[in-house]
Write a protein that holds these residues in place. Structure first.
Motif, PDB file in Angstrom:
ATOM      1  N   ARG A  97       0.893  -1.203  -0.050  1.00 15.30           N
ATOM      2  CA  ARG A  97      -0.101   0.298  -0.047  1.00 15.30           C
ATOM      3  C   ARG A  97       0.973   1.337  -0.173  1.00 15.30           C
ATOM      4  NH1 ARG A  97      -2.048   0.593   5.658  1.00 15.30           N
ATOM      5  NH2 ARG A  97       0.022   1.650   5.772  1.00 15.30           N
ATOM      6  N   ARG A 143       0.769   3.902  -3.382  1.00 21.50           N
ATOM      7  CA  ARG A 143       0.240   5.181  -2.826  1.00 21.50           C
ATOM      8  C   ARG A 143       1.487   6.315  -3.262  1.00 21.50           C
ATOM      9  NH1 ARG A 143      -2.136   5.552   2.805  1.00 21.50           N
ATOM     10  NH2 ARG A 143      -0.086   5.173   3.382  1.00 21.50           N
ATOM     11  N   ARG A 160       1.530   9.262  -6.021  1.00 20.10           N
ATOM     12  CA  ARG A 160       1.534  10.708  -5.491  1.00 20.10           C
ATOM     13  C   ARG A 160       2.775  11.257  -6.052  1.00 20.10           C
ATOM     14  NH1 ARG A 160      -0.719  10.193   0.749  1.00 20.10           N
ATOM     15  NH2 ARG A 160      -3.029  10.339   0.076  1.00 20.10           N
ATOM     16  N   LEU A 215      -6.071   4.631  -5.395  1.00 21.07           N
ATOM     17  CA  LEU A 215      -4.816   5.147  -4.804  1.00 21.07           C
ATOM     18  C   LEU A 215      -4.159   3.940  -4.334  1.00 21.07           C
ATOM     19  CD1 LEU A 215      -2.822   7.463  -4.400  1.00 21.07           C
ATOM     20  CD2 LEU A 215      -4.084   8.143  -2.664  1.00 21.07           C
ATOM     21  N   THR A 216      -4.804   3.009  -3.627  1.00 20.38           N
ATOM     22  CA  THR A 216      -3.835   2.059  -3.025  1.00 20.38           C
ATOM     23  C   THR A 216      -4.405   0.602  -3.469  1.00 20.38           C
ATOM     24  OG1 THR A 216      -5.897   2.219  -1.155  1.00 20.38           O
ATOM     25  CG2 THR A 216      -3.799   3.304  -0.936  1.00 20.38           C
ATOM     26  N   ASP A 235      -4.980  13.139  -1.640  1.00 22.98           N
ATOM     27  CA  ASP A 235      -6.113  11.859  -2.206  1.00 22.98           C
ATOM     28  C   ASP A 235      -6.907  12.541  -3.281  1.00 22.98           C
ATOM     29  OD1 ASP A 235      -5.450  10.381  -0.210  1.00 22.98           O
ATOM     30  OD2 ASP A 235      -6.918  10.820   1.197  1.00 22.98           O
TER      31      ASP A 235
END
Length: 269
Positions: free
Chosen positions: A26, A30, A34, A130-131, A212
């Motif tokens: 994760r 992530r 980003r 995102l994860t 997010d």
């Protein structure tokens, strides 16, 4: 994995080595989403991305550019292998809300951990999670940027990833367990970069995350999708365009490259 530098990659993401656990996976996905934006600039300007791992490292990690799935998920896959995560590559058929998919044109990863099978994907230019998500669960799953689910398509034999829009489930892509080799990926890369039926040569697509919030660009259309909702606008001028690409998305582009992109975006058909 000749040409891959795990230390340089993790430094670029601002991470230290991560454990081979669901939490480690994760954190890695992530952080990459980003830090390393999706960008289809190379095919949009008439080139075919070089999938040599050293070339991808130089372009994205050291050169601070983005890339599309064959580049971004090559980096993620190399990092996972170096960290000893068990994984396999898959080529998905993008659906974009349709009941069936197109050609096998999206590279993604399946990671097997003690507690189950996970989707790892840091290269989907659309509204992906995102994860990582559990592939082996049919129950809806909450990511920081939305709600997702998997289901089995009895016609194609694919496992399909959906995102909840607030009113309906929206199919993103479907995949299976067919073996994917380097030549399969090279062929898909060539098709995506050069075939007129694919969107990359004719459209500029960019995506990144601010926390997010997903920032998406399709030509001059700009979207910001956060847990609070969706905002849409149009990029009005080259100053705004340059600030978005080199500021918010963090892409390192010369003035000449920005001018070429803007000229193509604003060219009269």
């Amino acid at each position: 994995m000749s040409g891959f530098d795990l230390s340089a990659y993790l430094d670029r993401l601002g991470l230290t080595p991560v454990p081979v656990t669901a939490a480690g996976l994760r954190d890695l996905q992530r952080a990459q989403l980003r830090s390393l934006p999706f960008d289809s600039i190379t095919p949009y300007l008439g080139g075919t991305p070089d999938l040599d791992l050293a070339a991808i490292m130089q372009k994205i990690v050291h050169g601070r550019r983005g890339g599309y799935c064959f580049e971004l998920n090559a980096l993620l896959g190399a990092a996972l292998q170096a960290l000893r995560f068990p994984l396999r590559r898959s080529l998905a058929r993008v659906r974009k809300g349709a009941s069936t998919g197109g050609p096998r044109s999206h590279l993604m990863l399946q990671v097997t951990l003690e507690d189950g099978l996970y989707l790892a994907d840091a290269g989907y230019g659309g509204p992906g999670p995102l994860t990582p998500l559990r592939i082996d669960s049919d129950a809806p799953q909450q990511a920081p940027n939305g709600r997702y689910r998997f289901w089995d398509d009895p016609i194609s034999g694919e496992r399909v990833l959906d995102k909840w829009t607030g009113t309906a489930w929206f199919p993103l892509y479907g995949f299976d367990d067919a073996h994917v080799g380097d030549m399969d990926i090279a062929g898909a890369n060539h098709i995506c970069a050069t075939w007129s039926a694919m969107p990359f040569a004719a459209n500029l697509m960019l995506a990144g995350f601010d926390g997010d919030t997903r920032i998406g660009v399709f030509n001059r259309a700009l979207t910001r999708e956060s847990p609070e909702g969706l905002e849409k606008s149009e990029i009005a001028d080259i100053a705004t365009f340059a600030a978005l690409l080199t500021g918010e998305l963090g892409l390192r582009l010369s003035d000449e490259e920005l001018d070429r992109l803007w000229d193509k975006l604003t060219a009269v058909p």
